[in-house]
Design a protein around this motif. Structure first.
Motif, PDB file in Angstrom:
ATOM      1  N   LEU A   1      26.801 -70.947  16.735  1.00  0.00           N
ATOM      2  CA  LEU A   1      26.449 -69.625  17.250  1.00  0.00           C
ATOM      3  C   LEU A   1      27.692 -68.843  17.662  1.00  0.00           C
ATOM      4  O   LEU A   1      27.772 -67.628  17.449  1.00  0.00           O
ATOM      5  N   GLU A   2      28.667 -69.524  18.257  1.00  0.00           N
ATOM      6  CA  GLU A   2      29.895 -68.844  18.661  1.00  0.00           C
ATOM      7  C   GLU A   2      30.684 -68.383  17.433  1.00  0.00           C
ATOM      8  O   GLU A   2      31.243 -67.276  17.418  1.00  0.00           O
ATOM      9  N   ILE A   3      30.727 -69.221  16.393  1.00  0.00           N
ATOM     10  CA  ILE A   3      31.396 -68.823  15.149  1.00  0.00           C
ATOM     11  C   ILE A   3      30.684 -67.612  14.545  1.00  0.00           C
ATOM     12  O   ILE A   3      31.327 -66.658  14.079  1.00  0.00           O
ATOM     13  N   HIS A   4      29.359 -67.628  14.576  1.00  0.00           N
ATOM     14  CA  HIS A   4      28.585 -66.496  14.055  1.00  0.00           C
ATOM     15  C   HIS A   4      28.893 -65.232  14.850  1.00  0.00           C
ATOM     16  O   HIS A   4      29.093 -64.156  14.272  1.00  0.00           O
ATOM     17  N   ARG A   5      28.936 -65.344  16.182  1.00  0.00           N
ATOM     18  CA  ARG A   5      29.193 -64.175  17.034  1.00  0.00           C
ATOM     19  C   ARG A   5      30.587 -63.611  16.789  1.00  0.00           C
ATOM     20  O   ARG A   5      30.766 -62.399  16.633  1.00  0.00           O
ATOM     21  N   LEU A   6      31.581 -64.481  16.728  1.00  0.00           N
ATOM     22  CA  LEU A   6      32.963 -64.029  16.521  1.00  0.00           C
ATOM     23  C   LEU A   6      33.134 -63.415  15.136  1.00  0.00           C
ATOM     24  O   LEU A   6      33.861 -62.426  14.974  1.00  0.00           O
ATOM     25  N   THR A   7      32.478 -63.999  14.134  1.00  0.00           N
ATOM     26  CA  THR A   7      32.577 -63.471  12.775  1.00  0.00           C
ATOM     27  C   THR A   7      31.993 -62.061  12.702  1.00  0.00           C
ATOM     28  O   THR A   7      32.588 -61.154  12.106  1.00  0.00           O
ATOM     29  N   ALA A   8      30.819 -61.876  13.326  1.00  0.00           N
ATOM     30  CA  ALA A   8      30.198 -60.547  13.328  1.00  0.00           C
ATOM     31  C   ALA A   8      31.068 -59.542  14.073  1.00  0.00           C
ATOM     32  O   ALA A   8      31.244 -58.402  13.629  1.00  0.00           O
TER      33      ALA A   8
ATOM     34  N   LEU B   1      34.326 -59.642  14.485  1.00  0.00           N
ATOM     35  CA  LEU B   1      35.532 -59.364  13.704  1.00  0.00           C
ATOM     36  C   LEU B   1      35.222 -58.405  12.558  1.00  0.00           C
ATOM     37  O   LEU B   1      36.019 -57.515  12.249  1.00  0.00           O
ATOM     38  N   ARG B   2      34.069 -58.560  11.938  1.00  0.00           N
ATOM     39  CA  ARG B   2      33.706 -57.670  10.831  1.00  0.00           C
ATOM     40  C   ARG B   2      33.570 -56.232  11.301  1.00  0.00           C
ATOM     41  O   ARG B   2      33.974 -55.298  10.611  1.00  0.00           O
ATOM     42  N   VAL B   3      32.978 -56.051  12.475  1.00  0.00           N
ATOM     43  CA  VAL B   3      32.846 -54.697  13.011  1.00  0.00           C
ATOM     44  C   VAL B   3      34.223 -54.110  13.308  1.00  0.00           C
ATOM     45  O   VAL B   3      34.508 -52.952  12.975  1.00  0.00           O
ATOM     46  N   LEU B   4      35.091 -54.899  13.935  1.00  0.00           N
ATOM     47  CA  LEU B   4      36.429 -54.410  14.282  1.00  0.00           C
ATOM     48  C   LEU B   4      37.234 -54.070  13.028  1.00  0.00           C
ATOM     49  O   LEU B   4      38.008 -53.110  13.021  1.00  0.00           O
ATOM     50  N   GLN B   5      37.066 -54.871  11.969  1.00  0.00           N
ATOM     51  CA  GLN B   5      37.827 -54.636  10.743  1.00  0.00           C
ATOM     52  C   GLN B   5      37.197 -53.550   9.876  1.00  0.00           C
ATOM     53  O   GLN B   5      37.866 -52.944   9.051  1.00  0.00           O
ATOM     54  N   ARG B   6      35.903 -53.340  10.058  1.00  0.00           N
ATOM     55  CA  ARG B   6      35.213 -52.319   9.262  1.00  0.00           C
ATOM     56  C   ARG B   6      35.686 -50.919   9.624  1.00  0.00           C
ATOM     57  O   ARG B   6      35.736 -50.017   8.804  1.00  0.00           O
TER      58      ARG B   6
ATOM     59  N   ASP C   1      23.324 -51.756   4.903  1.00  0.00           N
ATOM     60  CA  ASP C   1      24.624 -51.689   5.567  1.00  0.00           C
ATOM     61  C   ASP C   1      24.537 -51.300   7.037  1.00  0.00           C
ATOM     62  O   ASP C   1      25.513 -51.431   7.777  1.00  0.00           O
ATOM     63  N   VAL C   2      23.380 -50.794   7.472  1.00  0.00           N
ATOM     64  CA  VAL C   2      23.316 -50.184   8.798  1.00  0.00           C
ATOM     65  C   VAL C   2      23.483 -51.215   9.905  1.00  0.00           C
ATOM     66  O   VAL C   2      24.337 -51.072  10.784  1.00  0.00           O
ATOM     67  N   LEU C   3      22.682 -52.261   9.902  1.00  0.00           N
ATOM     68  CA  LEU C   3      22.770 -53.240  10.985  1.00  0.00           C
ATOM     69  C   LEU C   3      24.119 -53.948  11.028  1.00  0.00           C
ATOM     70  O   LEU C   3      24.697 -54.118  12.111  1.00  0.00           O
ATOM     71  N   PRO C   4      24.692 -54.381   9.893  1.00  0.00           N
ATOM     72  CA  PRO C   4      26.042 -54.954   9.970  1.00  0.00           C
ATOM     73  C   PRO C   4      27.062 -53.981  10.545  1.00  0.00           C
ATOM     74  O   PRO C   4      27.972 -54.381  11.274  1.00  0.00           O
ATOM     75  N   SER C   5      26.917 -52.684  10.249  1.00  0.00           N
ATOM     76  CA  SER C   5      27.866 -51.713  10.793  1.00  0.00           C
ATOM     77  C   SER C   5      27.714 -51.560  12.296  1.00  0.00           C
ATOM     78  O   SER C   5      28.626 -51.104  12.983  1.00  0.00           O
ATOM     79  N   LEU C   6      26.546 -51.969  12.814  1.00  0.00           N
ATOM     80  CA  LEU C   6      26.306 -51.919  14.253  1.00  0.00           C
ATOM     81  C   LEU C   6      26.589 -53.257  14.920  1.00  0.00           C
ATOM     82  O   LEU C   6      26.304 -53.438  16.103  1.00  0.00           O
ATOM     83  N   GLY C   7      27.130 -54.200  14.152  1.00  0.00           N
ATOM     84  CA  GLY C   7      27.509 -55.489  14.719  1.00  0.00           C
ATOM     85  C   GLY C   7      26.412 -56.524  14.712  1.00  0.00           C
ATOM     86  O   GLY C   7      26.559 -57.578  15.321  1.00  0.00           O
ATOM     87  N   GLU C   8      25.307 -56.266  14.007  1.00  0.00           N
ATOM     88  CA  GLU C   8      24.197 -57.214  13.980  1.00  0.00           C
ATOM     89  C   GLU C   8      23.988 -57.705  12.553  1.00  0.00           C
ATOM     90  O   GLU C   8      23.402 -57.038  11.727  1.00  0.00           O
ATOM     91  N   GLU C   9      24.507 -58.911  12.272  1.00  0.00           N
ATOM     92  CA  GLU C   9      24.384 -59.465  10.928  1.00  0.00           C
ATOM     93  C   GLU C   9      23.364 -60.590  10.858  1.00  0.00           C
ATOM     94  O   GLU C   9      23.097 -61.126   9.785  1.00  0.00           O
ATOM     95  N   GLY C  10      22.808 -60.994  11.994  1.00  0.00           N
ATOM     96  CA  GLY C  10      21.882 -62.111  12.001  1.00  0.00           C
ATOM     97  C   GLY C  10      20.429 -61.712  11.921  1.00  0.00           C
ATOM     98  O   GLY C  10      19.557 -62.571  12.012  1.00  0.00           O
TER      99      GLY C  10
END
Length: 718
Positions: A68-75, A77-82, A263-272
């Motif tokens: 879960l922590e890896i999932h949270r950090l990955t999401a 990081l994607r928002v920050l890099q996006r 693309d909307v939810l991932p752009s808001l930081g929610e990929e799960g």
């Protein structure tokens, strides 16, 4: 504080006055600080993610927490890099503090811990979206940015709520950032619209999750925007809805819609978040066809028909009425009718049919063991008797007839192929209804079959589950036996430290068993339960289809998004009446009445279409004009119209909506009226709209198709 080498403001010459340092100097300094903090945060998050991935493997809760922590950090990081500086949406100035407060897609602090951006979902950010002139919520002014794809500010707007915010406001424009954004070209995929969410939409987004919230609104009112952003908000603001508690399921009407909003939810930081259609909830959904007979579709759409699965399964759980006497290795055993009834009542409430078989069998075995225990044969062990019972033909055959292993799809297929079985399960059906529901190939599944298949799967369970559990138990026994041999050898070589002796402890042995490679039943990720379910285009769901969702959401925490006037099969009740009938009793209604998408020119032509079929249709009020009248032409002009539009528009999207496929060039889509629902395009061309059908269904299809346009509507007739 890091300085930007160049200003983030790239304003066109027509807005040169807005580049006055008196207006943007504070923003330039703050955005420079954001750039530095963003770079630092990306580096720190990358390092923490790498550290978690390098951590030694673990099992149980520790392994789950690490994943879960890896999932949270990955999401994160994607928002920050996006995003770059466009992580910032805008700013507000409050009456009690002259320092601007900047609102972002996520929260951000600098290395000293000073807050640079407030997460848009935080309570402190609410006035940025919700303030109005009637209720400024303590704001003096609000500034919204428009960012280019390269991460530069191409324009910005100030809205003043208090006379203290009036000096030097060259930035005030005749139109807000929101209205200006409505006229921009659409892309093939929906983008988040955080910077332009309106007060009525934001109020709904931030409504609590308890009970069912219905978001009712006509075309272009932002229902989908609200649904998607509400998903992200609830996951941020309500700890009861996190992934550990079941998470959120988002249900859309069809695959083109899911692709459009993907693309909307991932752009808001929610990929799960699981985003699905109703078809996706079952493996049979992929190939299910529309039901050609509307009467059959109507019969299968009721809650009663879904509930008919219960007696259909219970028919295979009838205890034998006759006693059974048999012999096992010279021991006389008997099962009376009362014994059978007692064993068949053993399963715990809520246990699926196939899983309950094991509990019934164990209860039968225990009844028989009790008979042996009162005897005198001491040489006959319990394990010997269990093996003998499991191998006894007459006993197992009687048991399998009385409580057989079932396949969910076979239960439903029997309803459509055995009239007597259907009459038993659904006694309210007329003889004509029963006859009409029979079909030559009972497994040629149609869409109305899916709720019944789902109910059967929920009630029957996985027929392979018991087999997998037995395999796992055998594998665990083998692993323990191997471990015991290892421990025995360690004890023989014990140097006196006592470590090997400690390994004899049962708890330690259990912890040492490596279960990562043992056989396990794969969990259906869409089976639920979910903490919250959001349903878009909900007006189309039948009562039976609602049962598929309610069984996955025991809390009845729902966001229901729809428009009664867009229901293809009619919607004459209120939302409260419809939902109470299907089992949802706590209902709150929130209405959206402003059409932000469809120009007035289009709505003026679309409104009479729907009002002719549904006089009380809640048609929203459009807030803008496109300056482009609705065009009527011959279907023969289709290709020329498209080529002209493509030549004049380097960006944007167009769609031809027709009942039969039409060949179209690149950047143009061709969809049926049903598959166009929920989407939007700059140019919409209807081909022979009268062919869409008659009655309410045809009127709704024409109304929905017309209101997909954000700029221009063209209607072609053959």
């Amino acid at each position: 504080m890091t300085d930007l080498t160049t200003s983030p403001f790239a304003l066109p010459d027509s807005r040169a006055a807005k580049a006055d340092p008196a207006l943007i100097a504070d923003d330039e300094r703050h955005l420079a600080a954001i750039a530095a903090a963003l770079e630092h945060q990306i580096r720190v998050t990358t390092e923490r993610l790498a550290e978690q991935r390098r951590a030694p493997g673990s099992t149980g809760q520790a392994a789950l927490d690490r994943d879960l922590e890896i999932h949270r950090l990955t999401a994160q990081l994607r928002v920050l890099q996006r995003y770059g500086l466009d992580l910032c949406l805008g700013r507000v100035v409050r009456a009690d503090d002259p320092e601007p407060v900047y609102i972002g897609r996520t929260g951000l602090t600098d290395s000293d811990g000073d807050r640079l951006l407030i997460d848009w979902r935080a309570p402190a950010a609410e006035p940025y979206f919700a303030a109005t002139h009637a209720d400024p919520m303590g704001l003096v002014s609000r500034r919204r940015y428009r960012w280019t794809r390269d991460g530069q500010v191409s324009d910005y707007w100030d809205e003043v709520f208090d006379t203290r915010g009036l000096p030097d406001h060259v930035a005030l424009d005749d139109q807000s950032a929101f209205i200006a954004s409505l006229g921009s070209s659409r892309s093939p995929r929906m983008q988040d619209v955080l910077s332009t969410i309106q007060a009525d939409q934001d109020a709904i987004i931030r409504t609590g999750s308890r009970g069912a919230l219905v978001v009712d609104g006509g075309p272009g009112t932002g229902k989908t925007v609200v649904a998607l952003h509400r998903t992200a908000y609830l996951l941020y603001a309500d700890p009861r809805l996190g992934h550990k508690r079941g998470g959120v399921l988002f249900v859309g009407p069809h695959e083109p819609y899911l692709d459009y909003v993907g693309d909307v939810l991932p752009s808001l930081g929610e990929e799960g978040v699981q985003t699905v259609t109703l078809r996706d909830l079952l493996p049979e959904g992929a190939d299910a066809l529309p039901e050609p007979d509307p009467v059959v579709a109507q019969l299968k759409s009721s809650v009663d028909m879904v509930q008919a699965i219960e007696p259909a399964v219970r028919f295979s759980e009838e205890p034998p009425a006759s006693p059974l006497r048999f012999e096992v290795d010279g021991v006389d055993l008997r099962l009376s009718a009362r014994d059978w009834t007692e064993a068949f009542a053993a399963p715990e409430a809520g246990t699926t049919h196939n899983d309950a078989r094991e509990q019934v069998w164990e209860a039968l075995v225990q009844i028989l063991l009790d008979q042996v225990e009162v005897g005198d044969d001491e040489d006959f062990s319990e394990s010997d008797l269990r093996r003998a019972l499991a191998a006894h033909d007459e006993l197992t055959e009687t048991f399998n007839r009385a409580w057989p292993l079932l396949e969910p799809d076979e239960v439903v297929a029997d309803l459509w192929s055995v009239p007597a079985f259907l009459r038993l399960a659904a006694p309210w059906l007329s003889t004509d209804d029963v006859r009409r529901l029979q079909r030559e190939d009972p497994t040629a599944w149609t869409v109305p079959d899916l709720p019944l298949l789902d109910a059967a799967r929920q009630r029957v369970g996985d027929p392979r589950g018991a087999h997998l559990r037995r395999r796992r138990q055998s594998a665990v026994a083998v692993e323990r036996e191997r471990l015991a041999e290892v421990i025995d050898r360690m004890i023989e070589a014990d140097d006196g430290e006592g470590l090997a002796q400690q390994l004899r402890h049962e708890d330690l042995q259990e912890a040492l068993v490596d279960d990562s490679a043992l056989p396990m039943a794969t969990r259906d990720q869409l089976a639920g339960p979910f903490a919250h379910i959001i349903v878009d285009e909900a007006q189309e769901l039948t009562d039976a289809e609602w049962q598929m969702l309610l069984v996955r959401c025991p809390s009845r925490s729902l966001t229901i998004v729809g428009d009664r006037a867009q229901a293809r099969h009619g919607f004459t009740e209120s939302w409260q009446e419809r939902l109470e009938r299907i089992g949802v009793d706590r209902v709150e209604i929130a209405s959206l009445t402003i059409n932000y998408r469809t120009p007035q020119e289009v709505m003026a032509e679309a409104e009479p279409v729907i009002k002719a079929a549904i006089p009380d249709a809640n048609v929203p009020t459009s807030v803008r004009e496109s300056g482009l009248p609705v065009r009527h032409a011959s279907a023969a002009e289709l290709d020329g119209i498209l080529q002209t539009w493509l030549a004049e528009h380097d960006e944007g999207t167009a769609c031809v909506i027709a009942t039969t496929p039409v060949e179209v060039p690149a950047r143009v889509r061709c969809l049926t009226p049903v598959l166009a629902k929920g989407l939007e395009f700059d140019l919409v061309i209807l081909v022979d709209p009268e062919s869409f059908g008659a009655g309410v269904e045809g009127a709704v299809d024409r109304y929905v198709a017309m209101t997909r346009a954000t700029q221009q509507l063209v209607i072609l007739t053959s």
